[in-house]
Design a protein around this motif. Structure first.
Motif, PDB file in Angstrom:
ATOM      1  N   VAL A 139       9.194   5.611   8.819  1.00 43.02           N
ATOM      2  CA  VAL A 139       7.892   4.923   8.362  1.00 43.02           C
ATOM      3  C   VAL A 139       6.687   5.952   7.967  1.00 43.02           C
ATOM      4  O   VAL A 139       6.427   6.841   8.720  1.00 43.02           O
ATOM      5  N   PHE A 140       6.262   5.868   6.623  1.00 45.59           N
ATOM      6  CA  PHE A 140       5.444   6.982   6.124  1.00 45.59           C
ATOM      7  C   PHE A 140       5.006   6.523   4.788  1.00 45.59           C
ATOM      8  O   PHE A 140       5.675   5.507   3.998  1.00 45.59           O
ATOM      9  N   ASN A 141       3.775   6.762   4.320  1.00 49.02           N
ATOM     10  CA  ASN A 141       2.974   6.422   3.112  1.00 49.02           C
ATOM     11  C   ASN A 141       3.585   7.293   1.857  1.00 49.02           C
ATOM     12  O   ASN A 141       3.384   8.539   1.769  1.00 49.02           O
ATOM     13  N   VAL A 142       4.776   6.892   1.125  1.00 47.58           N
ATOM     14  CA  VAL A 142       5.512   7.523   0.262  1.00 47.58           C
ATOM     15  C   VAL A 142       4.547   7.876  -0.941  1.00 47.58           C
ATOM     16  O   VAL A 142       4.794   8.857  -1.493  1.00 47.58           O
ATOM     17  N   GLU A 143       3.748   7.183  -1.139  1.00 48.53           N
ATOM     18  CA  GLU A 143       2.889   7.195  -2.459  1.00 48.53           C
ATOM     19  C   GLU A 143       1.932   8.299  -2.285  1.00 48.53           C
ATOM     20  O   GLU A 143       1.611   9.079  -3.058  1.00 48.53           O
ATOM     21  N   LYS A 144       1.279   8.303  -1.035  1.00 50.56           N
ATOM     22  CA  LYS A 144       0.341   9.516  -0.927  1.00 50.56           C
ATOM     23  C   LYS A 144       1.196  10.864  -0.684  1.00 50.56           C
ATOM     24  O   LYS A 144       0.591  12.054  -1.228  1.00 50.56           O
ATOM     25  N   GLU A 145       2.393  11.066   0.063  1.00 57.54           N
ATOM     26  CA  GLU A 145       2.928  12.116   0.195  1.00 57.54           C
ATOM     27  C   GLU A 145       3.482  12.786  -1.130  1.00 57.54           C
ATOM     28  O   GLU A 145       3.554  13.812  -1.229  1.00 57.54           O
ATOM     29  N   PHE A 146       4.083  11.726  -2.001  1.00 59.55           N
ATOM     30  CA  PHE A 146       4.734  11.922  -3.090  1.00 59.55           C
ATOM     31  C   PHE A 146       3.378  12.561  -4.185  1.00 59.55           C
ATOM     32  O   PHE A 146       3.612  13.518  -5.011  1.00 59.55           O
ATOM     33  N   ASP A 179       0.894  -1.390   0.081  1.00 56.54           N
ATOM     34  CA  ASP A 179      -0.034  -0.111   0.111  1.00 56.54           C
ATOM     35  C   ASP A 179       0.800   1.247   0.011  1.00 56.54           C
ATOM     36  O   ASP A 179       0.352   2.302   0.255  1.00 56.54           O
ATOM     37  N   GLY A 180       2.364   1.187  -0.427  1.00 50.43           N
ATOM     38  CA  GLY A 180       2.743   2.393  -0.485  1.00 50.43           C
ATOM     39  C   GLY A 180       3.684   2.876   0.741  1.00 50.43           C
ATOM     40  O   GLY A 180       4.161   3.991   0.777  1.00 50.43           O
TER      41      GLY A 180
END
Length: 314
Positions: free
Chosen positions: A92-99, A79-80
């Protein structure tokens, strides 16, 4: 209808970037320095700026872009979510959402860099005629990626394809970078092969062209170059490294039974001598149902990551 996409291969020093058509034609490639200061807080901002700049330069609107794929040097879940990238300073973080937010909502897909390189070779490289392949990257370390039925196998924690940490020697006393002992990486990486050569040279006074090189400068390339000239000591070292690699490959083949192993990374520049040695030893020890697995050299070189990142979004 969107026509283009971007593939990014993020490393600790630079990020390789590619602009592609959705059919896989590489239109442009460039690099952006990786700013790891302050826990890598500026990395995604800088990459978003670089993508937007290229879109402006090529007169491409957001509607023309299918998405941006990115390969990351660390575990990435389906889930990115990135689970710590030590050499970027990331937690740890959601790279897909932030990018995606940095890109104004353009779709982003992320994957582990080794998995993404494997996907690149499967899509447009050495393994494009196979639906199942395993890439083994022999560089400073040993990495890999598993592609089954054209899909990356990421595993429960994003650690599938950590081929370098298959244990192949139960008597090893030296510690691997991962903290264990006897990992494949300790023998088949560029540093591992150099280590084997230094150990072998220290065992006795056998003549070898490697003795003409200062010990600290002996590297995997020198070992393979001397082996190609027929140097007995260098040939022994190559044989030993390839025995360990074949051992690792036969374990993988018995679990996922790929059609092909794709060998990439700096050590693969040794060429056919490496393939021939590994193939010979693999065929001696592999389960009979796996012996027809092809062992081939990667063809995309340093571009495998950007091709695979592009394929993530399609």
């Amino acid at each position: 209808m969107a026509k283009y996409g971007f593939g990014l291969d993020l490393g600790g020093t630079t990020c390789k970037c590619g602009l592609f058509t959705n059919e896989g034609e590489l239109l442009d490639k460039w690099e952006v320095p990786t700013d790891t200061s302050n826990g890598g807080v500026n990395i995604l901002k800088n990459l978003a700026a670089a993508v937007k700049e290229k879109m402006a330069e090529k007169n491409i609107s957001a509607d023309d872009v299918s998405g941006v794929g990115i390969g990351i040097p660390g575990p990435v879940s389906g889930d990115g979510v990135v689970n710590r990238c030590v050499n970027l300073g990331w937690g740890v973080f959601n790279v897909e959402k932030e990018f995606s937010d940095e890109l104004g909502g353009i779709k982003v897909k992320a994957g582990n860099d080794a998995n993404v390189a494997a996907l690149g070779e499967a899509w447009m490289g050495a393994a494009k005629e196979y639906s199942s392949s395993v890439m083994v990257t022999l560089g400073t370390g040993v990495g890999g990626g598993v592609i089954i039925n054209d899909e990356i196998i990421t595993g429960a924690a994003g650690a599938a394809g950590e081929i370098g940490h298959i244990r192949v020697n139960y008597t090893e006393e030296m510690t691997c970078g991962c903290g264990n002992h006897g990992c494949l990486e300790q023998y088949c990486s560029a540093t591992g092969i150099a280590r084997l050569a230094k150990i072998r040279l220290a065992m006795n006074e056998d003549e070898s062209g490697l003795r003409a090189i200062p010990t600290e400068n002996i590297d995997a390339k020198a070992v393979f170059d001397e082996a190609k000239k027929g140097d007995v000591v260098a040939k022994e070292v190559v044989k030993r490294a390839c025995e360990y690699l074949a051992q690792g490959l036969q374990v993988i083949s018995a679990v996922v039974n790929p059609e092909a192993f794709v060998i990439g990374g700096g050590v693969s520049k040794a060429g056919q001598i490496l393939i021939d040695e590994v193939e010979y030893r693999f065929n001696q020890i592999a389960f009979h149902g796996c012996r027809n697995t092809k062992i081939i050299l990667a063809t995309l070189g340093n571009d495998a990551g950007i091709y695979g990142a592009m394929k993530l979004i399609l």
